[in-house]
Design a protein around this motif. Structure first.
Motif, PDB file in Angstrom:
ATOM      1  N   ALA A 265       9.515  -1.936   1.312  1.00  0.00           N
ATOM      2  CA  ALA A 265       9.071  -0.784   0.523  1.00  0.00           C
ATOM      3  C   ALA A 265      10.240  -0.011  -0.095  1.00  0.00           C
ATOM      4  N   ASP A 266       9.948   0.623  -1.234  1.00  0.00           N
ATOM      5  CA  ASP A 266      10.856   1.602  -1.827  1.00  0.00           C
ATOM      6  C   ASP A 266      10.427   2.964  -1.293  1.00  0.00           C
TER       7      ASP A 266
ATOM      8  N   GLN B  77       8.801   7.380  -9.294  1.00  0.00           N
ATOM      9  CA  GLN B  77       8.444   6.149  -8.581  1.00  0.00           C
ATOM     10  C   GLN B  77       7.890   6.498  -7.215  1.00  0.00           C
TER      11      GLN B  77
ATOM     12  N   ASP C  75       6.192   5.481  -4.522  1.00  0.00           N
ATOM     13  CA  ASP C  75       5.551   4.404  -3.768  1.00  0.00           C
ATOM     14  C   ASP C  75       5.309   4.887  -2.341  1.00  0.00           C
TER      15      ASP C  75
ATOM     16  N   LYS D 154      -2.049   6.409  -5.156  1.00  0.00           N
ATOM     17  CA  LYS D 154      -1.365   5.138  -4.870  1.00  0.00           C
ATOM     18  C   LYS D 154      -0.107   5.347  -4.029  1.00  0.00           C
ATOM     19  N   VAL D 155       0.120   6.570  -3.609  1.00  0.00           N
ATOM     20  CA  VAL D 155       1.308   6.907  -2.822  1.00  0.00           C
ATOM     21  C   VAL D 155       0.969   6.851  -1.332  1.00  0.00           C
ATOM     22  N   ARG D 156       1.889   6.269  -0.568  1.00  0.00           N
ATOM     23  CA  ARG D 156       1.779   6.295   0.897  1.00  0.00           C
ATOM     24  C   ARG D 156       2.861   7.243   1.413  1.00  0.00           C
TER      25      ARG D 156
END
Length: 147
Positions: free
Chosen positions: A2-3, A47, A49, A83-85
């Motif tokens: 992951a990023d 970004q 993520d 869509k973010v964790r």
């Protein structure tokens, strides 16, 4: 892998040190983690993520000054984080009524924006945890496997 953007809320340096150690640990585990000690709105939404929030609580339950501008901008602008964790490490002292309130506020905001939690948040109580660095390292080991 992951990023991950590691967002820090720290006044006296404890949360900053833990965030720095977590960033290094995540990179050693094969992830691409970047520490943002003065996180800016534009960086975070560029970004988003995975976010790891590592914050202390100051005063009467406030978010530290270096994280507060981001908190306010996220709250005001309400970007779509579906869509973010995210993960949360919150430091506090349970002898205060507002134990880890800064972390709780960030956690609630992430939910409000639609972000999905990765595992359970880690709340480190300075009254009960003699080695917060060790507690965070153990948590990161487990948390990172869920990414």
């Amino acid at each position: 892998m992951a990023d991950i953007q590691v967002l820090v809320g720290s006044t006296y340096g404890n949360a900053g040190q833990i965030a720095d150690d977590c960033t290094e640990q995540l990179n050693n585990l094969g992830h691409k983690a970047v520490l943002l000690s003065e996180p800016a709105y534009e960086q975070v939404i560029a970004q988003p993520d995975v976010l790891l929030i590592c914050t202390a609580t100051i005063g009467q339950g406030e978010i530290p000054a270096n994280l507060m501008p981001l908190y306010c901008q996220l709250k005001d602008r309400s970007p779509d984080f579906t869509k973010v964790r995210f993960g949360l490490i919150a430091l506090g002292d349970s002898s205060y009524e507002s134990f880890a309130e800064g972390g709780k506020q960030m956690n609630e905001l992430m939910y409000d924006l639609g972000a999905k939690p990765v595992g359970q948040a880690l709340f480190i109580d300075s009254c009960e945890t003699p080695d917060p660095d060790e507690a965070a390292a153990e948590w990161i080991d487990e948390w990172s496997t869920k990414l």
